[in-house]
Design an enzyme around this catalytic site. Structure first.
Site, PDB file in Angstrom:
ATOM      1  N   CYS A   1       0.567  -6.569  -0.987  1.00  0.00           N
ATOM      2  CA  CYS A   1       1.999  -6.285  -0.983  1.00  0.00           C
ATOM      3  C   CYS A   1       2.273  -5.240  -2.060  1.00  0.00           C
ATOM      4  CB  CYS A   1       2.753  -7.582  -1.289  1.00  0.00           C
ATOM      5  SG  CYS A   1       4.538  -7.389  -1.440  1.00  0.00           S
TER       6      CYS A   1
ATOM      7  N   CYS B   1       4.167   0.190   2.394  1.00  0.00           N
ATOM      8  CA  CYS B   1       4.542  -1.221   2.521  1.00  0.00           C
ATOM      9  C   CYS B   1       3.591  -1.776   3.570  1.00  0.00           C
ATOM     10  CB  CYS B   1       5.991  -1.357   2.980  1.00  0.00           C
ATOM     11  SG  CYS B   1       6.452  -3.018   3.506  1.00  0.00           S
TER      12      CYS B   1
HETATM   13  N1  DGL Z   1       4.839  -6.247   2.423  1.00  0.00           N
HETATM   14  C1  DGL Z   1       5.573  -5.957   1.251  1.00  0.00           C
HETATM   15  C2  DGL Z   1       5.132  -4.615   0.652  1.00  0.00           C
HETATM   16  O1  DGL Z   1       4.065  -4.133   0.912  1.00  0.00           O
HETATM   17  C3  DGL Z   1       7.039  -5.992   1.210  1.00  0.00           C
HETATM   18  C4  DGL Z   1       7.972  -6.817   1.797  1.00  0.00           C
HETATM   19  C5  DGL Z   1       9.088  -7.444   1.014  1.00  0.00           C
HETATM   20  O2  DGL Z   1      10.026  -6.798   0.580  1.00  0.00           O
HETATM   21  O3  DGL Z   1       8.980  -8.649   0.893  1.00  0.00           O
HETATM   22  O4  DGL Z   1       5.852  -4.024  -0.121  1.00  0.00           O
END
Ligand code: DGL
Length: 263
Positions: free
Chosen positions: A73, A184
């Protein structure tokens, strides 16, 4: 000897894009995936909140004796990768950050875009990455948090998602970029629509394969790389397991089952 697991953590199902790249490169590694769906999205929360959530999850995983943790993430990584490492120092922790460096290395037009959550886009970390690696480039740093919801609801195909993506990526229209970094981990699940919207002159870059290679290197260095055997995959969520399972199966196009866990 019982094989130790690699852990993959995200606020939700986005980290499954990284999990997928890891499965492809490391076919013998058993893994536990944790999606913090009950506290999604992280973008919009405070840094202290995100750090608290990730640290609780990493401590939970430490009790399972995982051999390595991937924070799949970008938002959680920029919120505090050093903080997690300071607090859990006996397990290697690998984060994911937008591939600004790669985009800057590849861009012939010296002009590219990076899309990420609003938290990541506004972060000091991201601004420093751009300053450090792309000082001579024109960089469009666009926050697109609402694409996360589309992925979490399993809406990754069809005309209405396309319209939504078009609207979100409108600031890229008429820009003269040649690369688009997906900053993301949710966004790779929208890559066919994103590719369609930005057109064939723009190459998409995501972090999955690079993270998988980094994991491989660390496992080699620590001599913990699994070279044989059939892997086991465990999927945990703090959210509603049935719904998370339904969406994850749709995203990955394979049968998997999430189990609810309280962390
Ligand atoms: N998957 C997360 C990222 O790579 C983000 C999602 C969220 O805001 O929870 O930033």
């Amino acid at each position: 000897m019982k094989q130790k697991l690699i852990a993959v953590v995200d606020s939700g199902s986005g980290g499954l894009s990284v999990w997928q790249a890891m499965v492809a490169l490391l076919p013998h590694e058993s893994m536990v995936y944790v999606g913090d769906h009950a506290h999604l999205p992280y973008s919009g929360k405070t840094t202290a909140y995100i750090r608290r959530r990730i640290l609780s999850i990493v401590r939970f995983l430490a009790k399972l004796q995982v051999k390595l943790v991937v924070i799949a993430c970008n938002t959680a990584t920029v919120a505090g990768i050093d903080y997690y490492r300071q607090h859990v120092s006996n397990i290697p922790i690998i984060g994911v950050v937008p591939v600004v460096k790669t985009a800057a290395e590849l861009s012939k037009k010296r002009s590219f875009a990076v899309i990420s959550t609003n938290y990541t886009a506004a972060s000091r970390y991201q601004h420093d990455l751009i300053k450090k690696y792309a000082g001579d480039c024109y960089v469009i740093n666009l926050g697109c948090s609402n694409l996360v919801r589309a992925v979490e609801s399993g809406h990754v195909k069809g005309a209405s998602v396309r319209r939504h993506v078009e609207k979100v990526l409108a600031p890229l229209k008429n820009s003269d970029i040649d690369y688009l970094a997906l900053g993301c981990t949710h966004y790779p699940f929208l890559s066919s629509i994103i590719r369609d919207v930005v057109g064939s002159g723009v190459q998409l870059l995501d972090s999955g394969a690079a993270v998988a290679r980094r994991v491989q290197r660390v496992l080699e260095q620590t001599q913990t790389l699994a070279k044989t055997g059939k892997p086991k995959y465990l999927f945990l969520t703090t959210g509603e397991a049935r719904n998370v399972t339904r969406v994850a199966q749709l995203l990955l196009d394979r049968k998997i089952d999430f189990t609810k866990v309280n962390i």
